[in-house]
Motif scaffolding. Structure first.
Motif, PDB file in Angstrom:
ATOM      1  N   SER A  30       0.829  -1.210   0.000  1.00  0.00           N
ATOM      2  CA  SER A  30       0.000   0.000   0.000  1.00  0.00           C
ATOM      3  C   SER A  30       0.860   1.256   0.000  1.00  0.00           C
ATOM      4  O   SER A  30       0.517   2.255  -0.641  1.00  0.00           O
ATOM      5  N   TYR A  31       2.000   1.208   0.687  1.00  0.00           N
ATOM      6  CA  TYR A  31       2.901   2.358   0.715  1.00  0.00           C
ATOM      7  C   TYR A  31       3.554   2.556  -0.656  1.00  0.00           C
ATOM      8  O   TYR A  31       3.657   3.684  -1.147  1.00  0.00           O
ATOM      9  N   LEU A  32       3.964   1.475  -1.276  1.00  0.00           N
ATOM     10  CA  LEU A  32       4.578   1.552  -2.603  1.00  0.00           C
ATOM     11  C   LEU A  32       3.596   2.113  -3.634  1.00  0.00           C
ATOM     12  O   LEU A  32       3.976   2.885  -4.513  1.00  0.00           O
ATOM     13  N   ILE A  33       2.339   1.718  -3.523  1.00  0.00           N
ATOM     14  CA  ILE A  33       1.315   2.223  -4.441  1.00  0.00           C
ATOM     15  C   ILE A  33       1.043   3.697  -4.158  1.00  0.00           C
ATOM     16  O   ILE A  33       0.814   4.492  -5.090  1.00  0.00           O
ATOM     17  N   LYS A  34       1.087   4.073  -2.898  1.00  0.00           N
ATOM     18  CA  LYS A  34       0.892   5.476  -2.541  1.00  0.00           C
ATOM     19  C   LYS A  34       1.981   6.345  -3.173  1.00  0.00           C
ATOM     20  O   LYS A  34       1.690   7.436  -3.699  1.00  0.00           O
ATOM     21  N   VAL A  35       3.220   5.880  -3.124  1.00  0.00           N
ATOM     22  CA  VAL A  35       4.317   6.605  -3.768  1.00  0.00           C
ATOM     23  C   VAL A  35       4.112   6.632  -5.279  1.00  0.00           C
ATOM     24  O   VAL A  35       4.324   7.665  -5.926  1.00  0.00           O
ATOM     25  N   ALA A  36       3.689   5.520  -5.843  1.00  0.00           N
ATOM     26  CA  ALA A  36       3.484   5.428  -7.295  1.00  0.00           C
ATOM     27  C   ALA A  36       2.421   6.403  -7.783  1.00  0.00           C
ATOM     28  O   ALA A  36       2.468   6.870  -8.924  1.00  0.00           O
ATOM     29  N   ASP A  37       1.460   6.719  -6.931  1.00  0.00           N
ATOM     30  CA  ASP A  37       0.397   7.641  -7.321  1.00  0.00           C
ATOM     31  C   ASP A  37       0.902   9.067  -7.523  1.00  0.00           C
ATOM     32  O   ASP A  37       0.154   9.936  -7.979  1.00  0.00           O
ATOM     33  N   THR A  38       2.175   9.323  -7.185  1.00  0.00           N
ATOM     34  CA  THR A  38       2.776  10.632  -7.464  1.00  0.00           C
ATOM     35  C   THR A  38       3.425  10.669  -8.841  1.00  0.00           C
ATOM     36  O   THR A  38       3.912  11.716  -9.269  1.00  0.00           O
ATOM     37  N   VAL A  39       3.434   9.527  -9.517  1.00  0.00           N
ATOM     38  CA  VAL A  39       4.026   9.418 -10.857  1.00  0.00           C
ATOM     39  C   VAL A  39       2.889   9.351 -11.879  1.00  0.00           C
ATOM     40  O   VAL A  39       2.022   8.479 -11.781  1.00  0.00           O
ATOM     41  N   ASP A  40       2.897  10.253 -12.828  1.00  0.00           N
ATOM     42  CA  ASP A  40       1.783  10.358 -13.788  1.00  0.00           C
ATOM     43  C   ASP A  40       1.457   9.030 -14.465  1.00  0.00           C
ATOM     44  O   ASP A  40       0.285   8.641 -14.569  1.00  0.00           O
ATOM     45  N   ALA A  41       2.487   8.326 -14.926  1.00  0.00           N
ATOM     46  CA  ALA A  41       2.263   7.084 -15.673  1.00  0.00           C
ATOM     47  C   ALA A  41       1.731   5.952 -14.803  1.00  0.00           C
ATOM     48  O   ALA A  41       1.195   4.964 -15.326  1.00  0.00           O
ATOM     49  N   LEU A  42       1.862   6.094 -13.492  1.00  0.00           N
ATOM     50  CA  LEU A  42       1.458   5.017 -12.580  1.00  0.00           C
ATOM     51  C   LEU A  42       0.239   5.374 -11.738  1.00  0.00           C
ATOM     52  O   LEU A  42      -0.363   4.492 -11.122  1.00  0.00           O
ATOM     53  N   LYS A  43      -0.130   6.622 -11.699  1.00  0.00           N
ATOM     54  CA  LYS A  43      -1.254   7.058 -10.877  1.00  0.00           C
ATOM     55  C   LYS A  43      -2.549   6.381 -11.311  1.00  0.00           C
ATOM     56  O   LYS A  43      -2.981   6.498 -12.449  1.00  0.00           O
ATOM     57  N   GLY A  44      -3.145   5.639 -10.392  1.00  0.00           N
ATOM     58  CA  GLY A  44      -4.398   4.947 -10.697  1.00  0.00           C
ATOM     59  C   GLY A  44      -4.261   3.851 -11.724  1.00  0.00           C
ATOM     60  O   GLY A  44      -5.266   3.345 -12.236  1.00  0.00           O
ATOM     61  N   ASN A  45      -3.038   3.432 -12.020  1.00  0.00           N
ATOM     62  CA  ASN A  45      -2.790   2.390 -13.022  1.00  0.00           C
ATOM     63  C   ASN A  45      -3.115   1.025 -12.413  1.00  0.00           C
ATOM     64  O   ASN A  45      -2.350   0.481 -11.619  1.00  0.00           O
ATOM     65  N   LYS A  46      -4.256   0.480 -12.791  1.00  0.00           N
ATOM     66  CA  LYS A  46      -4.748  -0.758 -12.187  1.00  0.00           C
ATOM     67  C   LYS A  46      -3.838  -1.951 -12.482  1.00  0.00           C
ATOM     68  O   LYS A  46      -3.646  -2.821 -11.630  1.00  0.00           O
ATOM     69  N   ALA A  47      -3.293  -1.990 -13.690  1.00  0.00           N
ATOM     70  CA  ALA A  47      -2.404  -3.107 -14.039  1.00  0.00           C
ATOM     71  C   ALA A  47      -1.146  -3.067 -13.181  1.00  0.00           C
ATOM     72  O   ALA A  47      -0.677  -4.107 -12.679  1.00  0.00           O
ATOM     73  N   PHE A  48      -0.600  -1.879 -13.001  1.00  0.00           N
ATOM     74  CA  PHE A  48       0.579  -1.728 -12.139  1.00  0.00           C
ATOM     75  C   PHE A  48       0.241  -2.124 -10.710  1.00  0.00           C
ATOM     76  O   PHE A  48       0.984  -2.883 -10.070  1.00  0.00           O
ATOM     77  N   GLN A  49      -0.872  -1.627 -10.189  1.00  0.00           N
ATOM     78  CA  GLN A  49      -1.266  -1.916  -8.814  1.00  0.00           C
ATOM     79  C   GLN A  49      -1.493  -3.405  -8.591  1.00  0.00           C
ATOM     80  O   GLN A  49      -1.104  -3.959  -7.554  1.00  0.00           O
ATOM     81  N   LYS A  50      -2.103  -4.057  -9.567  1.00  0.00           N
ATOM     82  CA  LYS A  50      -2.339  -5.504  -9.459  1.00  0.00           C
ATOM     83  C   LYS A  50      -1.011  -6.254  -9.416  1.00  0.00           C
ATOM     84  O   LYS A  50      -0.845  -7.207  -8.638  1.00  0.00           O
ATOM     85  N   ALA A  51      -0.065  -5.838 -10.246  1.00  0.00           N
ATOM     86  CA  ALA A  51       1.242  -6.495 -10.278  1.00  0.00           C
ATOM     87  C   ALA A  51       1.959  -6.346  -8.937  1.00  0.00           C
ATOM     88  O   ALA A  51       2.618  -7.277  -8.461  1.00  0.00           O
ATOM     89  N   VAL A  52       1.820  -5.171  -8.320  1.00  0.00           N
ATOM     90  CA  VAL A  52       2.444  -4.949  -7.009  1.00  0.00           C
ATOM     91  C   VAL A  52       1.765  -5.822  -5.950  1.00  0.00           C
ATOM     92  O   VAL A  52       2.437  -6.524  -5.184  1.00  0.00           O
ATOM     93  N   ASN A  53       0.449  -5.786  -5.910  1.00  0.00           N
ATOM     94  CA  ASN A  53      -0.284  -6.558  -4.898  1.00  0.00           C
ATOM     95  C   ASN A  53      -0.126  -8.063  -5.085  1.00  0.00           C
ATOM     96  O   ASN A  53      -0.085  -8.816  -4.106  1.00  0.00           O
ATOM     97  N   ASP A  54      -0.039  -8.509  -6.333  1.00  0.00           N
ATOM     98  CA  ASP A  54       0.096  -9.947  -6.617  1.00  0.00           C
ATOM     99  C   ASP A  54       1.534 -10.437  -6.521  1.00  0.00           C
ATOM    100  O   ASP A  54       1.774 -11.643  -6.562  1.00  0.00           O
ATOM    101  N   GLY A  55       2.486  -9.511  -6.425  1.00  0.00           N
ATOM    102  CA  GLY A  55       3.892  -9.917  -6.411  1.00  0.00           C
ATOM    103  C   GLY A  55       4.328 -10.517  -7.739  1.00  0.00           C
ATOM    104  O   GLY A  55       5.159 -11.436  -7.776  1.00  0.00           O
TER     105      GLY A  55
END
Length: 271
Positions: free
Chosen positions: A188-213
């Motif tokens: 959750s912290y890594l995703i919070k940081v990622a939301d400050t990056v335009d290409a990753l903000k709200g990016n569901k595919a990226f978030q799923k990859a992080v959560n799924d490892g």
């Protein structure tokens, strides 16, 4: 009533009593059989539950499981196991190899101070950068280096630009934790940081990859490239060009100021 009728009545009564006793006996037997059966089922259930619990307890989990997980290589990588990670223009004449650990506080200082200069040089084609990312700080307790590296893999799968921007954010003064604070272990912290990056903000595919490892196994493989490096690098940050380490004005340590870095890099590019 005659004597004969009286005897018949007694016989009939005895017969009814016998039949009732037999019926009760059959009922009790059936009850005992049911109870025994239920007891056996209960024992088997407990035994099965214990067996399953033992099996689950012995089953690898987390990063132990990642060692044998399917290897998923991020896009924009090459080489064995996708662990060759080069950012910049393909026709750049020189390559700067940067060794870093995402939990490393000195790496964070380097990125905050010299990082913008490195990015400008990459964008201009002055040289490209090969990243070798380590996770050795986790050996002192924690999972943040591995977890952040896995998340970087997810960013790299989006684009090299997303990777660079995310790495900069992770090393920033705002988001980089103290070495003893293993914040990067939390998705959750890594995703919070990622939301400050335009290409990753709200990016569901990226978030799923992080959560799924998704890139956990890749992170471990990348870490091995540091452990087996041929530049004799044992700490981070370390900078190498053509097999030679870049050092600052003291001639020993990594240049940590822009002038020291530019001087060392210019000399390496002319060599």
């Amino acid at each position: 009533m005659s004597k004969r009728n009286t005897q018949q009545a007694k016989n009939a009564a005895r017969e009814r009593l016998r039949m009732e006793r037999e019926r009760q006996a059959r009922k009790e037997k059936t009850k005992r059989q049911v109870l025994v059966g239920l007891s056996i089922v209960a024992v088997l259930a407990v035994a099965g539950g214990v067996g399953y619990a033992v099996m689950q307890a012995n089953k690898p989990s987390g990063w132990d499981a990642a060692k044998n997980a399917k290897l998923v290589k991020p896009a924009n990588t090459s080489g064995t196991n996708g662990t060759t990670l080069v950012v910049g223009k393909p026709d750049a004449k020189k390559t700067l190899t940067m060794y870093e650990d995402l939990r490393c506080p000195i790496c964070s200082q380097f990125e905050q101070t010299v990082g913008p200069t490195v990015k400008k040089d990459i964008d201009s084609g002055k040289y490209n950068v090969k990243y070798v990312l380590a996770t050795f700080i986790d050996s002192n307790g924690g999972e943040g280096s591995k977890n952040a590296l896995s998340a970087l893999g997810a960013a790299l799968n989006v684009s090299p630009e997303a990777f660079e921007a995310y790495k900069t954010a992770l090393y920033s003064a705002k988001w980089h934790p103290e070495e003893t604070d293993d914040k990067f272990k939390d998705d959750s912290y890594l995703i919070k940081v990622a939301d400050t990056v335009d290409a990753l903000k709200g990016n569901k595919a990226f978030q799923k990859a992080v959560n799924d490892g998704t890139y956990d196994r890749w992170a471990l493989e990348m870490s091995k490239t540091f452990d087996k490096n041929k530049d004799e690098v044992t700490g981070t940050p370390s900078l190498v060009v053509d097999g030679k380490k870049l050092t600052g004005s003291d001639g020993k340590n990594t240049p940590m100021t822009v002038p020291d870095f530019q001087k060392a890099m210019d000399a390496a590019l002319k060599a």
